[in-house]
Design an enzyme around this catalytic site. Sequence first.
Site, mmCIF file in Angstrom:
data_model
loop_
_atom_site.group_PDB
_atom_site.id
_atom_site.type_symbol
_atom_site.label_atom_id
_atom_site.label_comp_id
_atom_site.label_asym_id
_atom_site.label_seq_id
_atom_site.Cartn_x
_atom_site.Cartn_y
_atom_site.Cartn_z
ATOM 1 C CD GLU A 1 -7.957 -3.794 -0.334
ATOM 2 O OE1 GLU A 1 -6.801 -3.424 -0.634
ATOM 3 O OE2 GLU A 1 -8.191 -4.754 0.427
ATOM 4 C CG HIS B 1 -2.042 -1.044 1.097
ATOM 5 N ND1 HIS B 1 -2.537 -1.518 -0.101
ATOM 6 C CD2 HIS B 1 -2.707 -1.727 2.076
ATOM 7 C CE1 HIS B 1 -3.479 -2.421 0.140
ATOM 8 N NE2 HIS B 1 -3.590 -2.577 1.457
ATOM 9 C CG HIS C 1 -7.807 -0.576 2.409
ATOM 10 N ND1 HIS C 1 -8.440 -1.356 3.342
ATOM 11 C CD2 HIS C 1 -6.752 -1.297 1.955
ATOM 12 C CE1 HIS C 1 -7.785 -2.507 3.471
ATOM 13 N NE2 HIS C 1 -6.760 -2.500 2.635
#
Length: 323
Positions: A288, A103, A173
């Site tokens: 996601e 991420h 997210h």
Amino acid sequence: MSEHFGTLSDGTPVHRWTLERAGVRVRVLSYGGIVQSVEVPDRDGRTADVVLGFADLDGYLAHPEPYLGALVGRYANRIGGARFPLDDLTYALVPNNGPNSLHGGERGFDRYVWDVTPVEHGLRLHRVSPHGEEGFPGRLDVTATYTLDASGALRIRYEAVTDAPTVVNLTNHSYFDLSGAGDAGGHELRVAASRYTPVDEDLIPTGAFADVAGTRFDFRTPHKTGGGLDHNFVLDKGVTADAEEVAELYDPASGRVLTVATTEPGIQVYTGEHLGAPLSPGQGIALETQHFPDSPNRPEFPSTRLLPGEVYRSETVYGFGVR
């Protein structure tokens, strides 16, 4: 409408913005582009918050790793070995998930305060990620626009440009709990994906594409997830210019329905088993939308490469209803 939400240790203020339309109320933070809450009615008209979030800024600062509601980048999901090749060079990233990058690295887009400008029925968030941030090449100029459409659907549009070749993969997210009661275990999921990408013990794709038929990954017809998912599904539609519906989450108890439409070729389904205190395992389900994990190291996957003169564009729409 905006209000002061808190202050970072360096004195930077954080604001919270409220969007309301068609019976839906969404709250967004300038910190991390976080979707803090989404309030929608159930089949009896009772309103509840259907995404996981913290009540104050301290909660997000103390518990960053779940990425609750955050705008994730530069690269959503994992890059194996925290490195990737690009134009005969290999770029080393900051590892933050064992030996891998997750991420965006140690300080991804979720841990910055974004510039926020109101637009019709929404907000435009902007920041510039400098060359070398977390090891990624190129100065990346990023805009994310959050709007509520006439039906109350939350539409997120991403755009980015670079001054040097780089890779980009952005997502939101949010973890959804359509019950609004702290348990997503009874939700039923449908995903328009005939294949998924198997992973190794570090959740890095092996490079294979596996059929979902006859496996626990087959959500082509809706059913309960059964938990234990943190996998990328290969959407049958592939990359599209316009957002197309690819998934549906349904809570039989409340009647609430979430639909997900996207331009992206993949969706990571994470059933939240690793959520820790003050949250509970399985309390929410993350959907996601994305390009695939480790794509910069996998030429067989859809490319995440962005060149100067090009514009990265991605759109995801979260629709809310009842039945």
